[in-house]
Design a protein around this motif. Structure first.
Motif, PDB file in Angstrom:
ATOM      1  N   HIS A   7     -35.155 -20.578 -53.716  1.00 20.42           N
ATOM      2  CA  HIS A   7     -35.489 -19.189 -54.052  1.00 20.42           C
ATOM      3  C   HIS A   7     -35.305 -19.016 -55.554  1.00 20.42           C
ATOM      4  N   GLY A   8     -36.345 -18.527 -56.241  1.00 16.99           N
ATOM      5  CA  GLY A   8     -36.274 -18.303 -57.680  1.00 16.99           C
ATOM      6  C   GLY A   8     -35.962 -16.859 -58.000  1.00 16.99           C
ATOM      7  N   THR A   9     -35.050 -16.640 -58.955  1.00 12.45           N
ATOM      8  CA  THR A   9     -34.624 -15.296 -59.332  1.00 12.45           C
ATOM      9  C   THR A   9     -34.014 -15.326 -60.730  1.00 12.45           C
ATOM     10  N   ASN A  10     -33.698 -14.162 -61.268  1.00 15.97           N
ATOM     11  CA  ASN A  10     -32.843 -14.105 -62.454  1.00 15.97           C
ATOM     12  C   ASN A  10     -31.689 -13.134 -62.216  1.00 15.97           C
ATOM     13  N   GLN A  11     -31.455 -12.787 -60.977  1.00 13.37           N
ATOM     14  CA  GLN A  11     -30.351 -11.914 -60.627  1.00 13.37           C
ATOM     15  C   GLN A  11     -29.189 -12.751 -60.093  1.00 13.37           C
ATOM     16  N   ALA A  12     -27.975 -12.344 -60.401  1.00 13.86           N
ATOM     17  CA  ALA A  12     -26.792 -13.053 -59.915  1.00 13.86           C
ATOM     18  C   ALA A  12     -26.333 -12.385 -58.623  1.00 13.86           C
ATOM     19  N   PHE A  13     -26.244 -13.154 -57.559  1.00 13.67           N
ATOM     20  CA  PHE A  13     -25.751 -12.625 -56.285  1.00 13.67           C
ATOM     21  C   PHE A  13     -25.265 -13.770 -55.420  1.00 13.67           C
ATOM     22  N   ASP A  14     -24.414 -13.444 -54.452  1.00 10.68           N
ATOM     23  CA  ASP A  14     -23.896 -14.473 -53.558  1.00 10.68           C
ATOM     24  C   ASP A  14     -24.356 -14.277 -52.113  1.00 10.68           C
ATOM     25  N   ARG A  15     -25.167 -13.259 -51.895  1.00 10.61           N
ATOM     26  CA  ARG A  15     -25.781 -13.032 -50.583  1.00 10.61           C
ATOM     27  C   ARG A  15     -27.066 -12.242 -50.807  1.00 10.61           C
ATOM     28  N   PHE A  16     -28.000 -12.406 -49.887  1.00  7.44           N
ATOM     29  CA  PHE A  16     -29.272 -11.688 -49.990  1.00  7.44           C
ATOM     30  C   PHE A  16     -29.082 -10.268 -49.471  1.00  7.44           C
ATOM     31  N   ASP A  17     -29.577  -9.292 -50.233  1.00  8.35           N
ATOM     32  CA  ASP A  17     -29.373  -7.882 -49.934  1.00  8.35           C
ATOM     33  C   ASP A  17     -30.731  -7.208 -49.712  1.00  8.35           C
ATOM     34  N   PRO A  18     -30.951  -6.608 -48.536  1.00  8.49           N
ATOM     35  CA  PRO A  18     -32.230  -5.943 -48.272  1.00  8.49           C
ATOM     36  C   PRO A  18     -32.572  -4.845 -49.291  1.00  8.49           C
ATOM     37  N   SER A  38     -40.674 -24.351 -50.288  1.00  6.91           N
ATOM     38  CA  SER A  38     -40.180 -25.681 -49.929  1.00  6.91           C
ATOM     39  C   SER A  38     -40.142 -26.605 -51.142  1.00  6.91           C
ATOM     40  N   ASP A  39     -40.745 -26.184 -52.238  1.00  9.31           N
ATOM     41  CA  ASP A  39     -40.823 -26.995 -53.444  1.00  9.31           C
ATOM     42  C   ASP A  39     -40.019 -26.355 -54.575  1.00  9.31           C
ATOM     43  N   PHE A  40     -39.181 -27.142 -55.216  1.00 10.13           N
ATOM     44  CA  PHE A  40     -38.350 -26.659 -56.318  1.00 10.13           C
ATOM     45  C   PHE A  40     -39.180 -26.047 -57.439  1.00 10.13           C
ATOM     46  N   GLU A  41     -40.276 -26.700 -57.822  1.00 12.72           N
ATOM     47  CA  GLU A  41     -41.083 -26.222 -58.952  1.00 12.72           C
ATOM     48  C   GLU A  41     -41.710 -24.848 -58.669  1.00 12.72           C
ATOM     49  N   ALA A  42     -42.101 -24.597 -57.435  1.00 11.66           N
ATOM     50  CA  ALA A  42     -42.644 -23.272 -57.088  1.00 11.66           C
ATOM     51  C   ALA A  42     -41.567 -22.209 -57.261  1.00 11.66           C
ATOM     52  N   ALA A  43     -40.353 -22.498 -56.787  1.00  8.96           N
ATOM     53  CA  ALA A  43     -39.247 -21.546 -56.943  1.00  8.96           C
ATOM     54  C   ALA A  43     -38.888 -21.376 -58.420  1.00  8.96           C
ATOM     55  N   ARG A  44     -38.942 -22.448 -59.174  1.00 10.11           N
ATOM     56  CA  ARG A  44     -38.666 -22.389 -60.615  1.00 10.11           C
ATOM     57  C   ARG A  44     -39.657 -21.460 -61.321  1.00 10.11           C
TER      58      ARG A  44
END
Length: 192
Positions: A7-18, A38-44
């Motif tokens: 999962h690619g993001t720029n937010q810091a979190f330790d659990r997914f929040d709806p 399923s691919d690292f580069e897509a998430a990147r």
């Protein structure tokens, strides 16, 4: 079914929040599920997109700006125009710095997702991709806990590989294993 995903993001979190659904992209599909590749580069690619478009720790930033605007409103009602102007300028400066900041905070989360009743689609089927929000809504209504889009080519830049994308409805089905900080020039894929 237990899947190793990214999962690619720029937010810091330790659990997914709806409450955070749709933060990076506001389309109906993004507000309906948590998305993984399923691919690292897509998430990147998604992580770098988020870093270019969102302030890291968006919630805290928005809370600071809201607090300043609330305080400014109170100052105006009290007739304290100097304080009102100072607070408005401070809020505007925060927003300006956020908009002009270099891309920051890109990270890819290595996760496991456990699904018991996903529905799968061929990601090349145009009708699925064109109205993904409706597909997700129908899948959830039918009792599925996720949607797997096989072989979809979907990244913000269009540069990423075709890979499986997985939409997960329940954050309890997601486990974050590792958070990888991403630099713009990083090209290596971690081992799962």
């Amino acid at each position: 079914m237990r899947l190793a995903l990214f999962h690619g993001t720029n937010q810091a979190f330790d659990r997914f929040d709806p409450a955070m659904l749709g933060l990076n992209t506001s389309n109906a599909a993004s507000r309906a599920a948590f998305f993984f590749a399923s691919d690292f580069e897509a998430a990147r690619d998604y992580a770098l997109f988020a870093a270019r478009n969102l302030v890291p720790d968006q919630d805290a930033h928005e809370a600071r700006v809201e607090r300043l605007l609330r305080d400014a409103d109170r100052a105006m009602r009290r007739g304290d125009n100097d304080r009102y102007e100072r607070l408005i300028l401070e809020a505007e400066a925060l927003e300006t710095r956020a908009m002009q900041a270099d891309p920051a905070g890109a990270r890819v989360l290595t996760c496991t997702v456990t699904l018991e009743n996903p529905v799968e689609f061929d990601g090349s089927a145009r009708e699925v991709v064109c109205d993904l929000g409706a597909v997700l809504t129908a899948a959830r209504a039918a009792g599925h806990d996720g949607v797997i889009l096989r072989g979809i080519h979907d990244t913000p830049t269009g540069q990423g590989p075709a890979c499986d994308h997985v939409a997960v409805f329940d954050p309890a089905r997601i486990e974050i294993l590792e958070v990888l900080e991403i630099a713009e020039e990083a090209e290596t894929e971690p081992a799962i």
